[in-house]
Design a protein around this motif. Structure first.
Motif, PDB file in Angstrom:
ATOM      1  N   MET A   1       0.844  -1.186   0.000  1.00  0.00           N
ATOM      2  CA  MET A   1       0.000   0.000   0.000  1.00  0.00           C
ATOM      3  C   MET A   1       0.884   1.241   0.000  1.00  0.00           C
ATOM      4  SD  MET A   1      -3.324  -0.485   2.480  1.00  0.00           S
ATOM      5  CE  MET A   1      -2.335  -0.383   3.907  1.00  0.00           C
ATOM      6  N   THR A   2       0.476   2.207  -0.784  1.00  0.00           N
ATOM      7  CA  THR A   2       1.224   3.455  -0.783  1.00  0.00           C
ATOM      8  C   THR A   2       0.568   4.499   0.104  1.00  0.00           C
ATOM      9  OG1 THR A   2       0.055   4.218  -2.755  1.00  0.00           O
ATOM     10  CG2 THR A   2       2.170   3.091  -3.090  1.00  0.00           C
ATOM     11  N   GLY A   3      -0.739   4.420   0.263  1.00  0.00           N
ATOM     12  CA  GLY A   3      -1.438   5.394   1.100  1.00  0.00           C
ATOM     13  C   GLY A   3      -1.376   5.018   2.567  1.00  0.00           C
ATOM     14  N   GLN A   4      -1.537   6.024   3.398  1.00  0.00           N
ATOM     15  CA  GLN A   4      -1.603   5.794   4.837  1.00  0.00           C
ATOM     16  C   GLN A   4      -3.070   5.656   5.233  1.00  0.00           C
ATOM     17  OE1 GLN A   4      -0.021   8.981   7.210  1.00  0.00           O
ATOM     18  NE2 GLN A   4      -0.337   7.869   9.113  1.00  0.00           N
ATOM     19  N   VAL A   5      -3.356   4.712   6.107  1.00  0.00           N
ATOM     20  CA  VAL A   5      -4.717   4.512   6.600  1.00  0.00           C
ATOM     21  C   VAL A   5      -4.762   4.979   8.043  1.00  0.00           C
ATOM     22  CG1 VAL A   5      -6.574   2.861   7.009  1.00  0.00           C
ATOM     23  CG2 VAL A   5      -5.018   2.521   5.075  1.00  0.00           C
ATOM     24  N   ARG A   6      -5.671   5.911   8.319  1.00  0.00           N
ATOM     25  CA  ARG A   6      -5.862   6.401   9.687  1.00  0.00           C
ATOM     26  C   ARG A   6      -7.358   6.337   9.999  1.00  0.00           C
ATOM     27  NH1 ARG A   6      -4.474  10.674   6.281  1.00  0.00           N
ATOM     28  NH2 ARG A   6      -2.327  11.097   6.702  1.00  0.00           N
ATOM     29  N   TYR A   7      -7.701   6.713  11.191  1.00  0.00           N
ATOM     30  CA  TYR A   7      -9.103   6.652  11.594  1.00  0.00           C
ATOM     31  C   TYR A   7      -9.432   7.846  12.474  1.00  0.00           C
ATOM     32  CZ  TYR A   7      -7.227   4.991  16.012  1.00  0.00           C
ATOM     33  OH  TYR A   7      -6.525   4.898  17.185  1.00  0.00           O
ATOM     34  N   ARG A   8     -10.716   8.160  12.541  1.00  0.00           N
ATOM     35  CA  ARG A   8     -11.206   9.193  13.456  1.00  0.00           C
ATOM     36  C   ARG A   8     -12.718   9.187  13.453  1.00  0.00           C
ATOM     37  NH1 ARG A   8     -10.678  14.972  11.890  1.00  0.00           N
ATOM     38  NH2 ARG A   8     -11.358  15.155   9.771  1.00  0.00           N
ATOM     39  N   ARG A   9     -13.260  10.030  14.309  1.00  0.00           N
ATOM     40  CA  ARG A   9     -14.721  10.092  14.446  1.00  0.00           C
ATOM     41  C   ARG A   9     -15.327  10.897  13.298  1.00  0.00           C
ATOM     42  NH1 ARG A   9     -17.240  12.132  19.267  1.00  0.00           N
ATOM     43  NH2 ARG A   9     -18.843  10.630  18.798  1.00  0.00           N
ATOM     44  N   ILE A  10     -16.474  10.472  12.859  1.00  0.00           N
ATOM     45  CA  ILE A  10     -17.155  11.157  11.767  1.00  0.00           C
ATOM     46  C   ILE A  10     -17.658  12.540  12.202  1.00  0.00           C
ATOM     47  CG2 ILE A  10     -19.445  10.170  12.217  1.00  0.00           C
ATOM     48  CD1 ILE A  10     -19.656   9.985   9.068  1.00  0.00           C
ATOM     49  N   TYR A  11     -17.787  12.750  13.496  1.00  0.00           N
ATOM     50  CA  TYR A  11     -18.291  14.024  14.012  1.00  0.00           C
ATOM     51  C   TYR A  11     -17.246  15.136  13.965  1.00  0.00           C
ATOM     52  CZ  TYR A  11     -22.034  10.989  15.551  1.00  0.00           C
ATOM     53  OH  TYR A  11     -23.048  10.078  15.569  1.00  0.00           O
ATOM     54  N   GLU A  12     -15.991  14.785  13.694  1.00  0.00           N
ATOM     55  CA  GLU A  12     -14.936  15.786  13.539  1.00  0.00           C
ATOM     56  C   GLU A  12     -15.025  16.375  12.135  1.00  0.00           C
ATOM     57  OE1 GLU A  12     -11.078  14.166  14.583  1.00  0.00           O
ATOM     58  OE2 GLU A  12     -12.038  12.835  16.024  1.00  0.00           O
ATOM     59  N   ASP A  13     -14.680  17.650  12.009  1.00  0.00           N
ATOM     60  CA  ASP A  13     -14.720  18.307  10.702  1.00  0.00           C
ATOM     61  C   ASP A  13     -13.741  17.638   9.743  1.00  0.00           C
ATOM     62  OD1 ASP A  13     -16.638  20.182  11.476  1.00  0.00           O
ATOM     63  OD2 ASP A  13     -15.129  21.619  12.150  1.00  0.00           O
ATOM     64  N   PRO A  14     -14.125  17.526   8.462  1.00  0.00           N
ATOM     65  CA  PRO A  14     -13.194  16.986   7.465  1.00  0.00           C
ATOM     66  C   PRO A  14     -11.920  17.820   7.408  1.00  0.00           C
ATOM     67  CG  PRO A  14     -15.416  17.136   6.566  1.00  0.00           C
ATOM     68  CD  PRO A  14     -15.437  17.837   7.903  1.00  0.00           C
ATOM     69  N   SER A  15     -10.842  17.160   7.057  1.00  0.00           N
ATOM     70  CA  SER A  15      -9.537  17.800   6.979  1.00  0.00           C
ATOM     71  C   SER A  15      -8.909  17.483   5.613  1.00  0.00           C
ATOM     72  CB  SER A  15      -8.644  17.254   8.097  1.00  0.00           C
ATOM     73  OG  SER A  15      -7.307  17.585   7.872  1.00  0.00           O
ATOM     74  N   PRO A  16      -8.116  18.389   5.082  1.00  0.00           N
ATOM     75  CA  PRO A  16      -7.439  18.098   3.812  1.00  0.00           C
ATOM     76  C   PRO A  16      -6.507  16.881   3.909  1.00  0.00           C
ATOM     77  CG  PRO A  16      -7.235  20.425   4.352  1.00  0.00           C
ATOM     78  CD  PRO A  16      -7.861  19.749   5.545  1.00  0.00           C
ATOM     79  N   GLU A  17      -6.021  16.570   5.100  1.00  0.00           N
ATOM     80  CA  GLU A  17      -5.140  15.417   5.283  1.00  0.00           C
ATOM     81  C   GLU A  17      -5.894  14.085   5.275  1.00  0.00           C
ATOM     82  OE1 GLU A  17      -4.897  18.004   7.862  1.00  0.00           O
ATOM     83  OE2 GLU A  17      -3.554  18.997   6.466  1.00  0.00           O
ATOM     84  N   ASP A  18      -7.219  14.132   5.289  1.00  0.00           N
ATOM     85  CA  ASP A  18      -8.012  12.903   5.355  1.00  0.00           C
ATOM     86  C   ASP A  18      -7.809  11.994   4.150  1.00  0.00           C
ATOM     87  OD1 ASP A  18      -9.102  13.574   7.792  1.00  0.00           O
ATOM     88  OD2 ASP A  18     -11.054  14.165   6.979  1.00  0.00           O
ATOM     89  N   GLY A  19      -7.562  12.548   3.007  1.00  0.00           N
ATOM     90  CA  GLY A  19      -7.556  11.725   1.804  1.00  0.00           C
ATOM     91  C   GLY A  19      -8.977  11.268   1.539  1.00  0.00           C
ATOM     92  N   LYS A  20      -9.141  10.028   1.168  1.00  0.00           N
ATOM     93  CA  LYS A  20     -10.478   9.465   0.947  1.00  0.00           C
ATOM     94  C   LYS A  20     -11.118   9.198   2.301  1.00  0.00           C
ATOM     95  CE  LYS A  20     -10.162   9.081  -3.540  1.00  0.00           C
ATOM     96  NZ  LYS A  20     -11.030   9.732  -4.484  1.00  0.00           N
ATOM     97  N   ARG A  21     -12.354   9.627   2.453  1.00  0.00           N
ATOM     98  CA  ARG A  21     -13.086   9.449   3.711  1.00  0.00           C
ATOM     99  C   ARG A  21     -14.081   8.305   3.546  1.00  0.00           C
ATOM    100  NH1 ARG A  21     -13.514  13.544   7.390  1.00  0.00           N
ATOM    101  NH2 ARG A  21     -15.780  13.354   7.470  1.00  0.00           N
ATOM    102  N   VAL A  22     -13.897   7.253   4.376  1.00  0.00           N
ATOM    103  CA  VAL A  22     -14.707   6.043   4.246  1.00  0.00           C
ATOM    104  C   VAL A  22     -15.338   5.707   5.595  1.00  0.00           C
ATOM    105  CG1 VAL A  22     -14.696   3.593   3.629  1.00  0.00           C
ATOM    106  CG2 VAL A  22     -13.157   5.188   2.439  1.00  0.00           C
TER     107      VAL A  22
END
Length: 121
Positions: A1-22
């Motif tokens: 994998m080349t992308g980094q996978v992270r996690y967070r709560r959906i209630y937080e505002d989207p961030s440009p660092e999110d990449g694809k939001r799933v």
């Protein structure tokens, strides 16, 4: 994998660092409209089974066993299409796995992010 996978709560505002939001919860989060969520995808089929989710009930004392059971489920045929799809996204982009859980560190999103980052296909 080349992308980094992270996690967070959906209630937080989207961030440009999110990449694809799933969103990786089986149930849609309360109080969030589809427009507010800013999702790229909702992958219900990668979420833990209803039985496992109910057994765990977000009890941190059960988290270690939940992690083991959930990783076992990720190898089941019912999860494989969604897992491979998610791996495909992460092969090209950073991915943020979203959950409505209050304790994101003890959620399926945390388990899934670690598992995807640590295990090659």
């Amino acid at each position: 994998m080349t992308g980094q996978v992270r996690y967070r709560r959906i209630y937080e505002d989207p961030s440009p660092e999110d990449g694809k939001r799933v969103l990786v919860d089986r149930l849609w989060p309360r109080g969030v409209s589809k427009e507010e969520a800013g999702l790229d995808e909702w992958l219900k089929d990668v979420a833990p089974s209803t039985d496992l989710r109910r057994w765990y009930h977000h009890d941190p004392e059960r988290f270690a066993e939940f992690r083991e059971r959930y990783v076992d489920e990720l190898h089941d045929p019912e999860h494989q299409e969604a897992v491979q799809h998610l791996r495909g996204i992460a092969a090209h982009d950073d991915v943020t796995l979203l959950t409505a859980t209050k304790d994101a560190d003890h959620s399926e999103a945390a388990v899934l992010a670690q598992w995807l980052n640590d295990t090659p296909e």
